[in-house]
Design an enzyme around this catalytic site. Structure first.
Site, PDB file in Angstrom:
ATOM      1  N   ARG A  32       0.071  -6.452   1.726  1.00 63.06           N
ATOM      2  CA  ARG A  32      -0.950  -6.237   2.759  1.00 63.06           C
ATOM      3  C   ARG A  32      -2.034  -7.385   2.354  1.00 63.06           C
ATOM      4  O   ARG A  32      -2.313  -7.994   3.318  1.00 63.06           O
ATOM      5  CB  ARG A  32      -1.269  -5.075   2.647  1.00 63.06           C
ATOM      6  CG  ARG A  32      -0.520  -4.135   3.665  1.00 63.06           C
ATOM      7  CD  ARG A  32      -0.794  -2.583   3.328  1.00 63.06           C
ATOM      8  NE  ARG A  32       0.099  -1.786   4.184  1.00 63.06           N
ATOM      9  CZ  ARG A  32       0.093  -0.501   4.384  1.00 63.06           C
ATOM     10  NH1 ARG A  32      -0.891   0.166   3.847  1.00 63.06           N
ATOM     11  NH2 ARG A  32       0.878   0.132   5.218  1.00 63.06           N
ATOM     12  N   TYR A  49       3.834  -7.005  10.558  1.00 62.37           N
ATOM     13  CA  TYR A  49       4.559  -6.573   9.393  1.00 62.37           C
ATOM     14  C   TYR A  49       3.534  -5.802   8.639  1.00 62.37           C
ATOM     15  O   TYR A  49       2.438  -6.145   8.331  1.00 62.37           O
ATOM     16  CB  TYR A  49       5.516  -7.454   9.085  1.00 62.37           C
ATOM     17  CG  TYR A  49       5.138  -8.798   8.562  1.00 62.37           C
ATOM     18  CD1 TYR A  49       4.040  -9.130   8.054  1.00 62.37           C
ATOM     19  CD2 TYR A  49       6.153  -9.694   8.308  1.00 62.37           C
ATOM     20  CE1 TYR A  49       3.732 -10.398   7.618  1.00 62.37           C
ATOM     21  CE2 TYR A  49       6.244 -10.951   7.779  1.00 62.37           C
ATOM     22  CZ  TYR A  49       4.969 -11.284   7.411  1.00 62.37           C
ATOM     23  OH  TYR A  49       4.645 -12.742   7.051  1.00 62.37           O
ATOM     24  N   GLU A  50       4.141  -5.363   7.517  1.00 58.61           N
ATOM     25  CA  GLU A  50       3.537  -4.480   6.145  1.00 58.61           C
ATOM     26  C   GLU A  50       2.401  -3.500   6.943  1.00 58.61           C
ATOM     27  O   GLU A  50       1.531  -3.245   6.110  1.00 58.61           O
ATOM     28  CB  GLU A  50       2.864  -5.575   5.488  1.00 58.61           C
ATOM     29  CG  GLU A  50       3.592  -6.633   4.738  1.00 58.61           C
ATOM     30  CD  GLU A  50       4.961  -6.055   4.166  1.00 58.61           C
ATOM     31  OE1 GLU A  50       4.862  -4.959   3.869  1.00 58.61           O
ATOM     32  OE2 GLU A  50       5.895  -6.811   4.085  1.00 58.61           O
ATOM     33  N   GLY A  51       2.895  -3.060   7.819  1.00 62.66           N
ATOM     34  CA  GLY A  51       1.888  -1.930   8.610  1.00 62.66           C
ATOM     35  C   GLY A  51       1.169  -2.538   9.691  1.00 62.66           C
ATOM     36  O   GLY A  51       0.225  -3.531   9.366  1.00 62.66           O
ATOM     37  N   GLN A  74      -3.405  -0.097   9.814  1.00 63.16           N
ATOM     38  CA  GLN A  74      -4.470  -0.507   9.125  1.00 63.16           C
ATOM     39  C   GLN A  74      -5.840   0.150   9.255  1.00 63.16           C
ATOM     40  O   GLN A  74      -6.401   0.604   8.404  1.00 63.16           O
ATOM     41  CB  GLN A  74      -4.561  -2.076   8.990  1.00 63.16           C
ATOM     42  CG  GLN A  74      -3.199  -2.631   8.599  1.00 63.16           C
ATOM     43  CD  GLN A  74      -2.598  -2.392   7.257  1.00 63.16           C
ATOM     44  OE1 GLN A  74      -3.266  -2.239   6.297  1.00 63.16           O
ATOM     45  NE2 GLN A  74      -1.268  -1.970   7.288  1.00 63.16           N
TER      46      GLN A  74
END
Length: 601
Positions: A296, A440-442, A447
């Site tokens: 992230r 991506y990555e959440g 977030q």
């Protein structure tokens, strides 16, 4: 064709003058990070990225990756040669532990290089970037045997790695995964299932790929509490460390994506593939989050990187392209038209980009320094303080950084007018590549919810209170300096808006949790604006001191002060509007029945 120059001068300014990394030379790794060494690393990395990675970026985007009938994948022309140069130069070993073949340098220095690589060729940078994350997870959760077997070759980039979370039926809600891990009776497991969106899932850059795969063991809870993490190599490894037979994992297809075409984003099929548990059973999500948190922060840097390279090309175009006359009269009467940089609206877009990029770079590097201090600070109190700050800042760096990074790339495309929409100028690739970072990555909505639903309340609000205490102290000090007082007062007002928004959540979110969900995105942006404001206060302080002492490049420092003023006037006021949106609550947002969203014929 687009160009790229690594922002080495600005990186040195932040590291050496704002963060003063030399003052940490009593900590492990920092003792080697002298100013001369840092300057050399930054210069050489900038040269490598500009001369080796940037020239293959557009061609790699156009060609993409190719999957062959046997399931193997080749990367675009030039990628393998560039990767060999990257590996041989040791760029991948920069911050890795010395005991496993790394150079052990501070993470904050590696973050500078990470930006340069992503800006010059984001698709390329994802291959070694994922290996760094996988290595971190093995170091955090692996047995000594697993560390010795996998980490040295991953540090040397003889092997690369991936993270395998997402499946067709689940993304954020990982409790829904179906991939199974059946014990084989010898300490290994047979992994069966399908994973999608796997960046660098198959390629020709290295012979071996180490996949980290989330799966469920028999009888595990049917929720996120029943997930385990497994190391699944592309090839099985013989006792002597050589590669054995092909494991039961294959690339079913390459995803057809909007951008980052040079990275092989794969559907991976696991058909009884042999894997070994990493960490404890049913504790796989915690182990994977070591990798995800690092990723992230890396994605936040990608948002900055695409904004920076787009900005550089927009500046070059604005200085060269001639259209119309300045409103105050011809800037160059002898020419038929003035360069478009004379127009205030073009300046608005360029100044917005400059203020964001330089502030975001400082925030990313300050965050990276907190990662170093979390592990290396001398006292437990210092380590805890750093961990509180970086845990709080991670969703802000990822979420706000990529939202604004994409907006900046779009605005830099706008500077080009119609030419920005044409492939040969390269701007549309920067926009497409920047877009994934918000997803991506959440996703950035996740977030925002992580920030507001978890991080604000963590330990009774200890982290956000520490953040407010830090920024309040620096504002109070700056208000006593005439040249900084106006900025400090404007930042103080913005911090007041964030404090009010925080209090509103405390008073209203318990009664109606949708209030939190409805305002989380706005809060994340408020905190992003305030956090960059803190960075600009620090940079302005250094610049003012240098000018007062008559030291260094006066034009550079005057530029910093002017950009800080612009940030105060044009960014900080947005916190008030965002707070008012947040305080509108969720009632109108959630009032319609789901069917009301459908378009009637």
């Amino acid at each position: 064709m687009p160009t790229y120059t690594a922002p080495a001068r600005d990186a040195r300014f932040i590291l050496n003058e704002v963060l003063d990394v030399a003052s940490y030379n009593n900590l492990p790794g920092f003792e080697a990070a002298t100013e001369d060494m840092v300057d050399t690393v930054i210069s050489e990395a900038g040269r490598f990225c500009a001369e080796v990675l940037q020239p293959i970026n557009a061609a790699g985007d156009h060609e993409g990756c190719t999957r062959h009938p046997d399931g193997t994948v080749t990367t675009p022309a030039g990628f393998k040669d560039a990767f060999n140069q990257y590996r041989e130069a040791g760029w991948g070993t920069l911050t890795a532990p010395e005991e496993f073949g790394g150079q052990g340098l501070p993470h904050v220095l590696g973050t500078v290089i990470e930006e340069f690589v992503s800006a010059s060729n984001q698709a390329f940078g994802m291959y070694p970037g994922l290996a760094h994350g996988a290595t971190a997870a093995i170091l955090a959760a692996g047995t000594q045997e697993q560390k010795e077997r996998f980490v040295p070759k991953m540090v040397a980039h003889e092997w690369l790695g991936t993270m395998n979370l997402t499946e067709p039926q689940c993304g954020t809600d990982l409790g829904l995964i179906r991939t199974k891990a059946e014990p084989k009776g010898d300490g290994s497991y047979a992994i069966t299932g399908t994973k999608i969106f796997i960046s660098a899932g198959e390629h020709d850059l290295t012979d071996q790929i180490i996949h980290l795969v989330l799966a469920k063991t028999p009888g595990a809870p049917d929720s996120s509490k029943g997930i385990s993490l497994f190391i699944v190599p592309k090839y099985l490894i013989n006792e002597d460390g050589s590669l054995g037979e092909r494991n039961g994992v294959s690339c079913g297809s390459i995803e057809e994506k909007m951008g980052i075409h040079g990275n092989a984003t794969c559907v991976l099929n696991y058909d009884g593939a042999t894997g070994w548990m990493l960490g404890e059973e049913n504790k796989g999500l915690a182990a994977m989050f070591v990798m995800m948190n690092a990723a992230r922060l890396g994605v936040g840097i990608q948002g900055l990187a695409q904004a920076e390279v787009a900005y550089q090309n927009a500046v070059a175009y604005a200085l060269d392209r001639r259209q119309g006359r300045a409103l105050t009269g011809p800037a160059e009467p002898e020419a038929k038209a003035d360069p478009i940089i004379v127009h205030a609206d073009v300046r608005r877009m360029l100044m917005d980009a400059k203020a964001f990029n330089e502030g975001m770079r400082a925030l990313c590097l300050w965050g990276a320094l907190q990662v170093d201090l979390t592990h290396k600070a001398q006292s437990a109190e210092e380590r805890e303080a750093a961990d509180l700050i970086i845990s709080l800042m991670t969703p802000v760096i990822k979420g706000y950084g990529t939202d604004k990074g994409f907006d900046t790339a779009v605005n830099m495309q706008q500077v080009f007018g119609g030419h920005g929409y044409i492939r040969e100028w390269g701007m549309e690739q920067f926009v497409r590549d920047a877009r994934i970072a918000q997803i991506y990555e959440g996703t950035n909505g996740i977030q925002a919810m992580d920030l507001c639903g978890r991080k604000l309340a963590r330990d009774g609000g200890k982290a956000i209170q520490a953040f407010f205490a830090l920024i309040d102290g620096e504002i109070a000090e700056a208000k006593g300096v005439a040249e900084l007082a106006d900025f400090a007062e404007r930042l103080e007002k913005a911090v007041g808006e964030q404090k009010a928004a925080t209090m509103w959540f405390m008073q209203n979110a318990m009664a109606n949790p949708n209030h939190l969900g409805a305002g989380a995105h706005h809060y994340m942006h408020i905190m992003g604006i305030v956090s960059l404001g803190l960075m600009w206060l620090r940079m302005a302080k250094v610049a003012q001191e240098k000018l007062a002492a008559g030291a260094g490049d006066a034009d550079f420092y005057r530029g910093k002060l002017t950009t800080a003023r612009y940030y105060a006037e044009r960014f900080l006021p947005d916190t008030g509007a965002l707070r008012r949106k947040l305080e509108a609550g969720a009632e109108a947002m959630m009032a319609l029945e789901p069917e009301a969203f459908a378009t009637a014929a």
